[in-house]
Design an enzyme around this catalytic site. Structure first.
Site, PDB file in Angstrom:
ATOM      1  N   HIS A  15       0.707  -1.229  -0.012  1.00 43.56           N
ATOM      2  CA  HIS A  15       0.023   0.069  -0.193  1.00 43.56           C
ATOM      3  C   HIS A  15       0.786   1.349  -0.114  1.00 43.56           C
ATOM      4  O   HIS A  15       1.566   1.684   1.043  1.00 43.56           O
ATOM      5  CB  HIS A  15      -0.694   0.021   1.259  1.00 43.56           C
ATOM      6  CG  HIS A  15      -1.867   1.303   1.415  1.00 43.56           C
ATOM      7  ND1 HIS A  15      -1.828   1.905   2.389  1.00 43.56           N
ATOM      8  CD2 HIS A  15      -2.949   1.514   0.529  1.00 43.56           C
ATOM      9  CE1 HIS A  15      -2.995   2.916   2.243  1.00 43.56           C
ATOM     10  NE2 HIS A  15      -3.600   2.459   0.960  1.00 43.56           N
ATOM     11  N   HIS A  57      -1.024  10.788  -2.899  1.00 46.60           N
ATOM     12  CA  HIS A  57      -2.326  10.451  -2.489  1.00 46.60           C
ATOM     13  C   HIS A  57      -3.231  11.711  -2.409  1.00 46.60           C
ATOM     14  O   HIS A  57      -4.626  11.640  -2.840  1.00 46.60           O
ATOM     15  CB  HIS A  57      -2.177   9.823  -1.047  1.00 46.60           C
ATOM     16  CG  HIS A  57      -3.594   9.338  -0.341  1.00 46.60           C
ATOM     17  ND1 HIS A  57      -4.315  10.205   0.089  1.00 46.60           N
ATOM     18  CD2 HIS A  57      -4.389   8.060  -0.287  1.00 46.60           C
ATOM     19  CE1 HIS A  57      -5.362   9.726   0.652  1.00 46.60           C
ATOM     20  NE2 HIS A  57      -5.469   8.469   0.201  1.00 46.60           N
TER      21      HIS A  57
END
Length: 244
Positions: A15, A57
């Site tokens: 991740h 992100h």
């Protein structure tokens, strides 16, 4: 990379490049997570002022870098000035926000990719992403994921075969996901732990289940015992979860 529920094969997805131990969404994180045995990486994509896909992100530079401001309003040169490592730990100073092409070159069809669309994209941007994936031999190794179903519908309209994944932190009806074709449902890991029936429901509809974001190995083992085989994790997991 596409797996069937209850397959013996496990896919471990780093991740943001194992974000618990490396500065997230940086080339260093991706390189190190693959060295530590991840089968795939998960990353997030926004577009610069020029329309170049960059890997970060948030929609702003502020949280993870020394820069500030919205990605969409910044040129690539401005984005690259920001340090993307030092806030995580001073020893990672010097890491930069990668462009997507850098990561695709690293993977080069040898590893898998979960590419999350963090923003609503238009057809030109979708075509651009698919073009890059094709150039680097990553179409068959990529799952494009998003919380925005409209993004996945657009990708499916443009490409009939690439895998797509709908992200959700809620229990949802799975039929609309199945209707996308070659689709997965990407669940907050708490959902199958509380509602394991969703795994069987997905299997009956012919869609895969992947879970995010694991931070403890014993949690992964519980999910493995329920039939999950794709794990997006912030920490390195052993490929053989049966031994836990």
């Amino acid at each position: 990379m596409s797996l069937s529920i209850h397959s013996n094969t496990i896919e471990i997805v780093a991740h943001r490049g194992y974000a618990a131990i490396f500065p997230e969404n940086t080339m260093l994180a991706f390189q190190r997570s693959l060295q530590l045995g991840a089968h795939s990486i998960e990353l997030d994509v926004h577009h610069s002022k020029e329309g170049i896909p960059v890997v970060i992100h948030d929609d702003k530079l502020n949280r993870t870098t020394t820069g500030s401001g919205y990605i969409r309003e910044k040129s690539l040169a401005e984005i690259r000035l920001a340090d993307a490592g030092v806030k995580f730990n001073p020893r990672f100073a010097g890491c930069r926000v990668p462009i997507l092409e850098e990561v695709l070159d690293l993977l080069a069809g040898r590893f898998g990719l979960q590419l999350e669309l963090k923003e609503g994209i238009n057809e030109r941007e979708a075509k651009g992403l698919l073009h890059l994936l094709n150039i680097y031999g990553m179409i068959d190794h990529t799952m494009i994921i998003s919380f925005y179903k409209s993004n996945l519908e657009l990708i499916r309209k443009l490409h009939p075969g690439i895998e797509v994944g709908f992200l959700t932190s809620d229990i949802i009806a799975l039929e609309p996901v199945a209707a996308l074709g070659r689709a997965s449902v990407c669940l907050d890991y708490h959902i199958p732990l509380k509602y394991p029936k969703i795994i069987k429901e997905a299997e009956e509809l012919g869609i895969d289940v992947t879970v995010w974001t694991i931070r403890q190995a014993h949690t992964a083992k519980k999910l493995y015992d329920l039939g999950i085989r794709r794990f997006t994790s912030d920490i390195p997991l052993r490929p053989d979860l049966t031994a836990l």
